[in-house]
Design an enzyme around this catalytic site. Structure first.
Site, PDB file in Angstrom:
ATOM      1  N   CYS A  81      -4.205  -7.464   9.125  1.00  0.00           N
ATOM      2  CA  CYS A  81      -3.074  -6.515   9.230  1.00  0.00           C
ATOM      3  C   CYS A  81      -2.002  -7.041  10.189  1.00  0.00           C
ATOM      4  O   CYS A  81      -2.270  -7.283  11.375  1.00  0.00           O
ATOM      5  CB  CYS A  81      -3.600  -5.157   9.699  1.00  0.00           C
ATOM      6  SG  CYS A  81      -2.355  -4.036  10.353  1.00  0.00           S
TER       7      CYS A  81
ATOM      8  N   CYS B  54      -1.368  -4.817  13.193  1.00  0.00           N
ATOM      9  CA  CYS B  54      -2.466  -4.937  14.161  1.00  0.00           C
ATOM     10  C   CYS B  54      -2.275  -6.174  15.029  1.00  0.00           C
ATOM     11  O   CYS B  54      -2.497  -6.147  16.246  1.00  0.00           O
ATOM     12  CB  CYS B  54      -3.808  -5.005  13.438  1.00  0.00           C
ATOM     13  SG  CYS B  54      -4.141  -3.609  12.330  1.00  0.00           S
TER      14      CYS B  54
ATOM     15  N   CYS C 274       9.164  -0.858  -4.453  1.00  0.00           N
ATOM     16  CA  CYS C 274       8.069   0.127  -4.471  1.00  0.00           C
ATOM     17  C   CYS C 274       7.074  -0.157  -5.594  1.00  0.00           C
ATOM     18  O   CYS C 274       7.422  -0.162  -6.778  1.00  0.00           O
ATOM     19  CB  CYS C 274       8.677   1.523  -4.618  1.00  0.00           C
ATOM     20  SG  CYS C 274       7.541   2.801  -5.163  1.00  0.00           S
TER      21      CYS C 274
ATOM     22  N   CYS D 204       6.597   2.690  -8.084  1.00  0.00           N
ATOM     23  CA  CYS D 204       7.750   2.782  -8.984  1.00  0.00           C
ATOM     24  C   CYS D 204       7.617   1.773 -10.124  1.00  0.00           C
ATOM     25  O   CYS D 204       7.930   2.071 -11.285  1.00  0.00           O
ATOM     26  CB  CYS D 204       9.050   2.525  -8.221  1.00  0.00           C
ATOM     27  SG  CYS D 204       9.330   3.616  -6.805  1.00  0.00           S
TER      28      CYS D 204
END
Length: 501
Positions: free
Chosen positions: A54, A57, A392, A395
């Site tokens: 991540c 992170c 997106c 989308c």
């Protein structure tokens, strides 16, 4: 390049560095085996649930380490859980994204809602370790006044005097936001130079001391919090992802000064605008922003050129933008005039819009900022709009379904419009009574109405068709043809909103 046989392989050096780094860390690494006992035994502990891959992170890691070392002296522990190695543990704790941070008190968790920089984490956790209202004496008065960016102190003759109860009520509700203290110590009151009852806010910026300016006997917790919130916003400060929420939650418009942080004149440019910010502080918040780091945000505010400094006012509630002409140098006089024109309602918002398509040959009509009102507010038509962003993922998965919806009703374009609107490349006009907070968002405007109906069902072809036929005001008389096979439905998850800050 050749290495001597005495040289350790790079992989072993990296491993040794990693082991030494972990050994020196003040962040506890928890596993399923010791998690429950560790959090249960700790009066106060902050736990980060993370994934090694991540990016957020990784960005948090050095700040988390620094905070852990600083807080160790105060007996406040910071811990972490690797959710790749401890997947079941993280799932059992309701972790759905990374990093997730939770504050544990003797095993009981609450969500961490503080900053993610070292000083912010330290400040937040120190506040968590204290009572909602700390006792202040002459011995710790000076230290307490400087203990945080915003410190509120009530000076009272007795802890039962007004406004003690209202002060405590405000402190309980906002212990995560500000530091609260109370004193009845005559020496502390004398050192502070006040006459009880009194409430004073101390700040690490702007004017360092502010006395509550209204009758103290009638102070309520709501009045106190409102006053402190006003004081908590600097006259002009740097804005970033860490503090953007402070401005987003304010009812005031926001004025940005975009700067190149490497410029030798940066501080002079900020100080030049400060008197303007001070003059209009009661009506508008002012910030400066790193134009290089947040270039995309500059574009979102309709600043088209990479010319700094630049100035723009934004109505955050309506998401309307008023950029200062970038062909003109930003001066204090020009900025003040721009703000004055905005506040007097003389400025028109600058709407970002892609070009209106020369033709609309597809079954799904393309809307842009410049044709939105003409198409959507046509009273003779039912209009169903997908608000999307090109990046997106949801989308993209909805696209074939939406196109199939358009194909199904293509013969009814004169009475039923299926449309799409790229919401990050186009601004909605001021007449539109909503702003888009996530993608995709689907809204239906019935014929003869100016109201919009939110679509909140699943994104299957069948569900969308049912919704249209339930909400359309015009008759839906389709020619009798074989139905095209409906594409696979998208999940109903809504992709999180991307914000440039």
């Amino acid at each position: 390049m050749r290495f001597s046989s005495l040289s350790a392989p790079a992989s072993l050096l990296a491993l040794a560095t990693l082991v030494l780094g972990e050994a020196a860390s003040d962040v506890l690494s928890l596993t399923t085996a010791d998690f429950e006992s560790s959090v249960a035994d700790a009066p106060l502990m902050l736990v980060e649930f993370f994934a090694p891959w991540c990016g957020h992170c990784k960005a948090l890691a050095p700040h988390y380490e620094e905070a852990a070392t600083a807080l160790k002296e105060k007996n406040i522990k910071l811990a972490k859980v690797d959710c790749v190695d401890e997947a079941d543990l993280c799932q059992g704790k309701g972790v759905q994204g990374y990093p997730t941070l939770k504050v544990y008190r003797n095993g009981t968790p609450v969500d961490y809602t503080g900053p993610r920089k070292a000083d912010g984490i330290i400040s937040y956790m120190v506040k968590q370790s204290l009572p909602a209202v700390s006792e202040v004496t002459a011995a710790n008065l000076d230290e307490f006044q400087k203990a945080d960016k915003i410190v509120a102190v009530a000076y009272l003759s007795s802890t039962t005097d007004a406004p003690a109860a209202e002060f405590s009520k405000a402190a309980e509700a906002h212990r995560d936001d500000y530091l609260f203290g109370v004193t009845t110590d005559e020496a502390a009151i004398k050192a502070a130079g006040v006459t009880p009852p009194a409430v004073v806010v101390y700040r690490s910026f702007d004017e360092p001391k502010s006395d509550y300016p209204y009758p103290i006997s009638s102070l309520t917790s709501e009045d106190l919090v409102s006053w402190i919130k006003e004081l908590s916003v600097p006259t002009i400060d740097e804005v970033s992802g860490e503090n953007y929420a402070v401005y987003a939650q304010s009812p005031k418009p926001l004025a940005y000064l975009f700067l190149d942080p490497s410029s030798e004149d940066k501080e002079a440019q900020i100080e030049a605008i400060r008197p303007v910010a001070q003059k209009y502080k009661s009506k508008m918040n002012f910030v400066w922003i790193d134009a290089i780091k947040f270039g995309d945000h500059a574009k979102a505010l309709n600043l088209m050129e990479s010319k700094w400094p630049a100035f723009v006012v934004q109505d955050l509630e309506k998401q309307l933008k008023y950029p200062y002409d970038q062909t003109i140098d930003v001066t204090p006089e020009g900025a003040a005039d721009w703000v004055e024109q905005y506040l007097s309602g003389k400025l028109q918002p600058q709407l970002k819009s892609q070009p209106i398509p020369e033709t609309q040959d597809e079954s799904v009509i393309t809307l842009v900022g410049k044709n939105f009102e003409d198409v959507v507010y046509d009273d003779s038509k039912d209009v169903f709009v997908e608000f999307y962003a090109s990046w997106c993922g949801h989308c993209k998965r909805l696209k074939p379904i939406w196109e199939s919806i358009g194909d199904k009703y293509a013969s009814l374009k004169d009475s039923l419009v299926i449309a799409k609107f790229e919401a990050q490349e186009n601004d909605l006009p001021p007449s539109v009574p909503f702003r888009i907070a996530g993608f995709p968002t689907l809204k239906f405007k019935p014929a003869g109405s100016q109201e919009f109906v939110d679509y909140e069902g699943d994104r299957s072809f069948e569900s969308l068709v049912s919704f249209i036929e339930e909400n359309a005001k015009n008759a839906i008389n389709l020619p009798k043809t074989d139905e095209a096979q409906a594409p696979l439905s998208d999940s109903n998850a809504t992709e999180a909103q991307h914000d440039e800050l």
